[in-house]
Design an enzyme around this catalytic site. Structure first.
Site, PDB file in Angstrom:
ATOM      1  N   GLY A  49       0.765  -1.248   0.000  1.00 43.52           N
ATOM      2  CA  GLY A  49       0.000   0.000   0.000  1.00 43.52           C
ATOM      3  C   GLY A  49       0.794   1.296   0.000  1.00 43.52           C
ATOM      4  O   GLY A  49       0.344   2.295  -0.549  1.00 43.52           O
ATOM      5  N   ASP A 105       0.643   3.289   4.448  1.00 43.82           N
ATOM      6  CA  ASP A 105      -0.416   3.971   3.695  1.00 43.82           C
ATOM      7  C   ASP A 105      -1.518   4.496   4.614  1.00 43.82           C
ATOM      8  O   ASP A 105      -1.953   5.626   4.490  1.00 43.82           O
ATOM      9  CB  ASP A 105      -1.002   3.055   2.605  1.00 43.82           C
ATOM     10  CG  ASP A 105      -1.505   1.709   3.124  1.00 43.82           C
ATOM     11  OD1 ASP A 105      -1.330   1.391   4.325  1.00 43.82           O
ATOM     12  OD2 ASP A 105      -2.070   0.942   2.314  1.00 43.82           O
ATOM     13  N   ASP A 108      -5.432   2.103  10.615  1.00 47.67           N
ATOM     14  CA  ASP A 108      -6.851   1.842  10.811  1.00 47.67           C
ATOM     15  C   ASP A 108      -7.035   1.364  12.258  1.00 47.67           C
ATOM     16  O   ASP A 108      -7.048   2.163  13.180  1.00 47.67           O
ATOM     17  CB  ASP A 108      -7.254   0.802   9.756  1.00 47.67           C
ATOM     18  CG  ASP A 108      -8.740   0.530   9.678  1.00 47.67           C
ATOM     19  OD1 ASP A 108      -9.523   1.479   9.711  1.00 47.67           O
ATOM     20  OD2 ASP A 108      -9.119  -0.657   9.573  1.00 47.67           O
ATOM     21  N   LYS A 136      -7.156   6.876  10.326  1.00 44.26           N
ATOM     22  CA  LYS A 136      -8.586   6.822  10.688  1.00 44.26           C
ATOM     23  C   LYS A 136      -8.655   6.652  12.202  1.00 44.26           C
ATOM     24  O   LYS A 136      -8.840   5.543  12.697  1.00 44.26           O
ATOM     25  CB  LYS A 136      -9.247   5.595  10.056  1.00 44.26           C
ATOM     26  CG  LYS A 136      -9.508   5.624   8.579  1.00 44.26           C
ATOM     27  CD  LYS A 136     -10.317   4.364   8.224  1.00 44.26           C
ATOM     28  CE  LYS A 136     -10.256   4.032   6.766  1.00 44.26           C
ATOM     29  NZ  LYS A 136     -10.822   2.695   6.475  1.00 44.26           N
ATOM     30  N   PHE A 157     -14.132   3.354   3.615  1.00 42.39           N
ATOM     31  CA  PHE A 157     -13.114   2.554   2.943  1.00 42.39           C
ATOM     32  C   PHE A 157     -12.621   3.291   1.706  1.00 42.39           C
ATOM     33  O   PHE A 157     -13.382   3.591   0.790  1.00 42.39           O
ATOM     34  CB  PHE A 157     -13.628   1.159   2.576  1.00 42.39           C
ATOM     35  CG  PHE A 157     -12.497   0.228   2.249  1.00 42.39           C
ATOM     36  CD1 PHE A 157     -11.789  -0.413   3.257  1.00 42.39           C
ATOM     37  CD2 PHE A 157     -12.098   0.034   0.931  1.00 42.39           C
ATOM     38  CE1 PHE A 157     -10.708  -1.232   2.964  1.00 42.39           C
ATOM     39  CE2 PHE A 157     -11.022  -0.795   0.621  1.00 42.39           C
ATOM     40  CZ  PHE A 157     -10.329  -1.428   1.649  1.00 42.39           C
ATOM     41  N   VAL A 158     -11.329   3.600   1.709  1.00 42.37           N
ATOM     42  CA  VAL A 158     -10.761   4.410   0.630  1.00 42.37           C
ATOM     43  C   VAL A 158      -9.762   3.625  -0.221  1.00 42.37           C
ATOM     44  O   VAL A 158      -9.150   2.672   0.246  1.00 42.37           O
ATOM     45  CB  VAL A 158     -10.091   5.684   1.186  1.00 42.37           C
ATOM     46  CG1 VAL A 158     -11.103   6.598   1.856  1.00 42.37           C
ATOM     47  CG2 VAL A 158      -8.965   5.340   2.162  1.00 42.37           C
ATOM     48  N   ASP A 164      -5.561  -0.252  -1.907  1.00 42.27           N
ATOM     49  CA  ASP A 164      -6.311  -1.168  -2.758  1.00 42.27           C
ATOM     50  C   ASP A 164      -7.626  -1.627  -2.138  1.00 42.27           C
ATOM     51  O   ASP A 164      -7.854  -1.529  -0.934  1.00 42.27           O
ATOM     52  CB  ASP A 164      -5.486  -2.429  -3.014  1.00 42.27           C
ATOM     53  CG  ASP A 164      -5.445  -3.341  -1.785  1.00 42.27           C
ATOM     54  OD1 ASP A 164      -5.092  -2.846  -0.693  1.00 42.27           O
ATOM     55  OD2 ASP A 164      -5.794  -4.532  -1.892  1.00 42.27           O
ATOM     56  N   ARG A 170      -4.928   0.629  -6.956  1.00 50.13           N
ATOM     57  CA  ARG A 170      -3.696   1.223  -6.425  1.00 50.13           C
ATOM     58  C   ARG A 170      -3.171   2.318  -7.351  1.00 50.13           C
ATOM     59  O   ARG A 170      -2.466   3.220  -6.920  1.00 50.13           O
ATOM     60  CB  ARG A 170      -2.607   0.153  -6.268  1.00 50.13           C
ATOM     61  CG  ARG A 170      -2.926  -0.914  -5.225  1.00 50.13           C
ATOM     62  CD  ARG A 170      -1.672  -1.711  -4.910  1.00 50.13           C
ATOM     63  NE  ARG A 170      -1.939  -2.966  -4.222  1.00 50.13           N
ATOM     64  CZ  ARG A 170      -2.089  -3.101  -2.902  1.00 50.13           C
ATOM     65  NH1 ARG A 170      -2.023  -2.034  -2.133  1.00 50.13           N
ATOM     66  NH2 ARG A 170      -2.318  -4.282  -2.372  1.00 50.13           N
TER      67      ARG A 170
HETATM   68  P1  IMP Z   1      -4.743  -1.907  10.672  1.00 54.71           P
HETATM   69  O1  IMP Z   1      -3.891  -3.041  11.149  1.00 54.71           O
HETATM   70  O2  IMP Z   1      -6.191  -2.158  10.957  1.00 54.71           O
HETATM   71  O3  IMP Z   1      -4.296  -0.553  11.162  1.00 54.71           O
HETATM   72  O4  IMP Z   1      -4.720  -1.952   9.106  1.00 54.71           O
HETATM   73  C1  IMP Z   1      -3.832  -1.292   8.318  1.00 54.71           C
HETATM   74  C2  IMP Z   1      -3.898  -1.851   6.920  1.00 54.71           C
HETATM   75  O5  IMP Z   1      -5.240  -2.139   6.527  1.00 54.71           O
HETATM   76  C3  IMP Z   1      -3.404  -0.857   5.899  1.00 54.71           C
HETATM   77  O6  IMP Z   1      -2.027  -0.960   5.681  1.00 54.71           O
HETATM   78  C4  IMP Z   1      -4.227  -1.185   4.677  1.00 54.71           C
HETATM   79  O7  IMP Z   1      -3.572  -2.181   3.908  1.00 54.71           O
HETATM   80  C5  IMP Z   1      -5.511  -1.758   5.210  1.00 54.71           C
HETATM   81  N1  IMP Z   1      -6.602  -0.757   5.206  1.00 54.71           N
HETATM   82  C6  IMP Z   1      -7.215  -0.206   6.288  1.00 54.71           C
HETATM   83  N2  IMP Z   1      -8.159   0.680   5.929  1.00 54.71           N
HETATM   84  C7  IMP Z   1      -8.139   0.701   4.576  1.00 54.71           C
HETATM   85  C8  IMP Z   1      -8.887   1.464   3.583  1.00 54.71           C
HETATM   86  O8  IMP Z   1      -9.761   2.300   3.861  1.00 54.71           O
HETATM   87  N3  IMP Z   1      -8.560   1.206   2.289  1.00 54.71           N
HETATM   88  C9  IMP Z   1      -7.611   0.311   1.912  1.00 54.71           C
HETATM   89  N4  IMP Z   1      -6.883  -0.398   2.795  1.00 54.71           N
HETATM   90  C10 IMP Z   1      -7.158  -0.197   4.116  1.00 54.71           C
HETATM   91 MG    MG Z   2      -4.209  -3.335   1.648  1.00 53.52          MG
END
Ligand code: IMP
Ligand code: MG
Length: 187
Positions: A49, A105, A108, A136, A157-158, A164, A170
């Site tokens: 990402g 990237d 979340d 976020k 969701f972006v 992606d 991407r």
């Molecule tokens: P986390 O472990 O929940 O913080 O997730 C982080 C990863 O989830 C990022 O590196 C992205 O690959 C994916 N991700 C989280 N939210 C989004 C979104 O809105 N669009 C695309 N990928 C996302």
């Molecule tokens: Mg991803």
């Protein structure tokens, strides 16, 4: 919309334009250049990402930095974090004693980065800081200090600029909210 006209049709709306991204990435690069003056940071690109953000960011930084790539998996093809983190591709070089900047990237739930930060700290990095394109904050499930964030965004969701859905989108130059019709017709 002159390019990528077909995939733009899958978006509900554009959230951050390419011009806004470019301006913010420049600002971030200048800030990092200042904060890391006199040091030689290791910039770690979290694949896949962050690849677009990373390549724009490092080219605007005026430091003797080095680049590393790491691939991590926490998502399948769905839009929710599984909480399971696997290292698919590890660093090529030792980072002990180095100032590390992890370039991501989007943050979340924070699960991916809090796990990764722990891994890098056990490898005796001198410092570990996080640089993210998007954050976020409303979705955080574990506490995580994010030192450098370009944009805080709402819980949607972006895709685009490296991000992606099911490995697609991407290559969009802007960041957009994916139309829910795309992921609700799945399965
Ligand atoms: P986390 O472990 O929940 O913080 O997730 C982080 C990863 O989830 C990022 O590196 C992205 O690959 C994916 N991700 C989280 N939210 C989004 C979104 O809105 N669009 C695309 N990928 C996302
Ligand atoms: Mg991803």
């Amino acid at each position: 919309m002159d390019t990528n006209a077909r995939i733009y049709g899958d978006l509900e709306r554009i959230l951050v334009t390419r011009e806004e991204i470019q301006e913010k990435v420049r600002e971030m690069a200048q800030r990092l250049t200042k904060d890391y003056e006199g040091r030689e940071p290791v910039m770690i690109c979290i694949l896949k990402g962050a690849f677009v953000f990373f390549s724009d960011l490092v080219r605007e930084m005026d430091l003797p930095l080095t680049t590393e790539f790491m691939a991590i998996s926490s998502y399948g093809s769905s839009t929710k974090s599984s909480g399971v983190v696997r290292i698919l591709k590890d660093l090529d070089r030792d980072i002990s004693g180095r100032d590390v900047l992890v370039v991501e990237d989007i943050v979340d739930s924070g699960l991916t980065l809090s796990y990764l930060k722990g891994v890098l700290e056990t490898r005796k990095a001198r410092s570990v800081a996080i640089v993210t394109l998007l954050d976020k904050p409303a979705r955080r499930r574990v506490p995580l200090e994010v030192q450098y964030s370009c944009f805080n965004i709402p819980d949607a969701f972006v895709v685009g600029y490296g991000l992606d859905y099911d490995e697609k989108y991407r290559n969009l130059p802007d960041i957009g909210v994916l139309h829910p019709k795309i992921y609700t017709k799945e399965g």
